[in-house]
Design an enzyme around this catalytic site. Structure first.
Site, mmCIF file in Angstrom:
data_model
loop_
_atom_site.group_PDB
_atom_site.id
_atom_site.type_symbol
_atom_site.label_atom_id
_atom_site.label_comp_id
_atom_site.label_asym_id
_atom_site.label_seq_id
_atom_site.Cartn_x
_atom_site.Cartn_y
_atom_site.Cartn_z
ATOM 1 N N LEU A 155 -13.594 38.232 87.009
ATOM 2 C CA LEU A 155 -14.775 38.365 86.493
ATOM 3 C C LEU A 155 -15.366 37.349 85.744
ATOM 4 C CD1 LEU A 155 -16.920 41.057 86.600
ATOM 5 C CD2 LEU A 155 -15.858 41.709 84.344
ATOM 6 N N GLY A 156 -15.497 36.044 86.098
ATOM 7 C CA GLY A 156 -15.849 34.904 85.449
ATOM 8 C C GLY A 156 -17.443 34.790 85.462
ATOM 9 N N ARG A 157 -17.860 33.933 85.135
ATOM 10 C CA ARG A 157 -19.474 33.781 85.350
ATOM 11 C C ARG A 157 -20.080 34.130 86.531
ATOM 12 N NH1 ARG A 157 -17.658 28.713 83.209
ATOM 13 N NH2 ARG A 157 -18.418 28.077 81.202
ATOM 14 N N ILE A 158 -19.770 33.922 87.728
ATOM 15 C CA ILE A 158 -20.293 34.264 88.982
ATOM 16 C C ILE A 158 -19.750 35.786 89.120
ATOM 17 C CG2 ILE A 158 -20.194 33.924 91.270
ATOM 18 C CD1 ILE A 158 -19.790 30.842 90.549
ATOM 19 N N SER A 177 -9.309 40.984 86.441
ATOM 20 C CA SER A 177 -9.206 39.696 86.177
ATOM 21 C C SER A 177 -7.874 39.568 85.237
ATOM 22 C CB SER A 177 -10.126 39.447 85.231
ATOM 23 O OG SER A 177 -10.349 40.345 84.220
ATOM 24 N N ARG A 178 -7.390 38.295 84.747
ATOM 25 C CA ARG A 178 -6.124 38.184 84.122
ATOM 26 C C ARG A 178 -6.182 39.238 82.966
ATOM 27 N NH1 ARG A 178 -6.016 31.952 84.327
ATOM 28 N NH2 ARG A 178 -8.153 32.497 84.370
ATOM 29 N N ILE A 234 -17.195 33.915 98.137
ATOM 30 C CA ILE A 234 -18.105 32.708 97.814
ATOM 31 C C ILE A 234 -17.346 31.843 97.065
ATOM 32 C CG2 ILE A 234 -20.270 33.928 97.925
ATOM 33 C CD1 ILE A 234 -18.365 33.994 94.612
ATOM 34 N N ARG A 236 -13.631 29.750 97.432
ATOM 35 C CA ARG A 236 -13.289 28.820 98.244
ATOM 36 C C ARG A 236 -12.047 29.474 99.410
ATOM 37 N NH1 ARG A 236 -15.781 25.884 96.115
ATOM 38 N NH2 ARG A 236 -15.800 23.873 94.832
ATOM 39 N N ASP A 260 -19.139 32.429 103.009
ATOM 40 C CA ASP A 260 -19.728 31.471 102.556
ATOM 41 C C ASP A 260 -18.776 30.250 102.589
ATOM 42 O OD1 ASP A 260 -22.105 29.931 102.102
ATOM 43 O OD2 ASP A 260 -21.275 29.645 100.108
ATOM 44 N N GLU A 265 -13.427 23.243 105.818
ATOM 45 C CA GLU A 265 -14.801 22.929 106.109
ATOM 46 C C GLU A 265 -15.124 21.493 106.358
ATOM 47 O OE1 GLU A 265 -16.817 24.218 102.471
ATOM 48 O OE2 GLU A 265 -15.948 26.169 102.586
ATOM 49 N N HIS A 283 -21.033 27.415 103.480
ATOM 50 C CA HIS A 283 -20.927 27.068 102.066
ATOM 51 C C HIS A 283 -22.322 26.394 101.585
ATOM 52 C CE1 HIS A 283 -18.055 24.738 99.165
ATOM 53 N NE2 HIS A 283 -18.932 25.398 98.379
HETATM 54 C C1 8YV Z 1 -20.832 22.319 96.026
HETATM 55 C C2 8YV Z 1 -19.671 24.374 95.020
HETATM 56 O O1 8YV Z 1 -20.757 21.739 94.814
HETATM 57 O O2 8YV Z 1 -20.099 24.408 92.865
HETATM 58 C C3 8YV Z 1 -19.177 24.519 93.623
HETATM 59 O O3 8YV Z 1 -18.069 24.811 93.541
HETATM 60 O O4 8YV Z 1 -18.754 24.693 95.810
HETATM 61 C C4 8YV Z 1 -20.915 23.654 95.602
HETATM 62 O O5 8YV Z 1 -21.893 24.090 94.572
HETATM 63 C C5 8YV Z 1 -21.621 21.880 96.752
HETATM 64 O O6 8YV Z 1 -21.049 22.595 98.030
HETATM 65 C C6 8YV Z 1 -21.461 20.463 96.759
HETATM 66 O O7 8YV Z 1 -20.439 20.094 97.589
#
Ligand code: 8YV
Length: 320
Positions: A155-158, A177-178, A234, A236, A260, A265, A283
């Site tokens: 539960l960070g910013r995003i 969250s931690r 969303i 990694r 995403d 990738e 992505h």
């Molecule tokens: C990338 C992202 O910066 O902010 C991130 O962590 O994964 C994206 O916004 C974007 O794909 C450019 O590489």
């Protein structure tokens, strides 16, 4: 006085990187990726004090050492898992990133991914585009989002922005969250992802990437999510045990996934291409013109401020 040298690494859309603005302050060198660094003449390379970096390849000691005058790496993105902050620190180089400016867009896309899976939006589009609607009749029934129970891993910013949006769909919010966060009393906290996954219909993954979270969404978490569960990522690709996810999707051990981000990738595992229960995007979480411009501005301003006053605007947390 001689202008400071700055290196811009990456393939930027015009709106993401205002070259004229860089050139009005600095001597600018540009390459498309880390592999092209070798093409920079030594006389130029040794003068470079700042690097504006866009990319997802490993940026570590081997690279940093090639720039003896370097003082700042300004990342284009909130995720900086491919930059070795430890190595940068060792060599007295600061690392900055672009938080906040992209949270809304990434959260928007997270919800789009959930709807893509639960309401089977690609199937619906195909139902029409195939010309077969008159023959096939109504499309199969799908899964309701409003009023459901969702879990946020991280539960960070995003993650917070995702939860706020879900509230307007009358969704019950659970999170891991931690540490327990100072958020709405209606949101339920879990101290481990397995218990969270057991309690929800959809699991959103919004944790940082890198070795610490590698494979965090494990076979066990997916099992806990169960055959009615949806996974949305969303963050990694590395945060999920991707083999375990592919097995779960193929064997229908979870309902579906909205993705995403992926391992490796853009050459993602071809097994994803065979699946009917995934809704995927390449992505593009932060890829609106507005946000990419804001990210580019913040990247530039980090360099400008640090070189001018020794103070960066948004240092990565390890350096604050
Ligand atoms: C990338 C992202 O910066 O902010 C991130 O962590 O994964 C994206 O916004 C974007 O794909 C450019 O590489």
């Amino acid at each position: 006085m001689e202008k400071t040298s700055v290196l811009i690494i990456g393939k930027y859309a015009e709106i993401e990187c205002n070259i004229q603005r860089y050139e009005s302050h600095f001597v600018v060198t540009q390459v498309n990726n880390l592999e092209e660094i070798g093409q920079i003449r030594k006389a130029e390379r040794v003068k470079i004090k700042a690097i504006a970096f866009k990319g997802h390849s490993r940026f570590d000691l081997r690279i940093i050492k090639q720039f003896p005058s370097l003082v700042i790496i300004a990342n284009f993105g909130v995720g900086y898992d491919t930059i070795s902050v430890l190595d940068a620190k060792k060599l007295g180089v600061v690392v900055t990133y672009t938080p906040d400016v992209l949270s809304d867009d990434v959260a928007d896309l997270a919800l789009a991914l959930l709807f893509g899976v639960s309401r089977q939006l690609s199937l619906g589009l195909d139902w029409i585009k195939s010309g077969l609607w008159p023959i096939r009749g109504e499309m199969p029934l799908n899964k309701r989002v409003s009023g459901s129970t969702c879990g946020i891993v991280g539960l960070g910013r995003i993650g917070f922005e995702i939860a706020k949006r879900l509230e307007s769909f009358k969704v019950k919010i659970h999170y891991f969250s931690r540490k327990k966060k100072n958020v709405s009393k209606d949101w339920t906290y879990y101290d481990n992802p397995v218990d969270l996954a057991k309690s929800v219909e959809t699991l959103f993954v919004s944790i940082i990437g890198g070795p610490v979270t590698h494979g965090f969404i494990s076979t066990e978490v997916l099992k806990a999510l169960g055959p009615k569960g949806i996974l949305v990522n969303i963050s990694r690709g590395s945060t999920i045990d991707e083999k375990a996810l592919l097995n779960a999707l193929e064997k229908k051990r979870i309902f579906g996934a909205g993705l995403d981000v992926f391992e490796n990738e853009p050459n993602i595992n071809p097994r994803f291409l065979q699946l009917g229960n995934v809704f995927m995007q390449p992505h593009q979480g932060s890829s609106t013109r507005e946000t990419r411009q804001a990210m580019g501005d913040l990247q530039f301003n980090n360099i400008l401020h640090y070189l001018g006053s020794g103070k960066a605007l948004t240092l990565v947390p390890e350096m604050q």
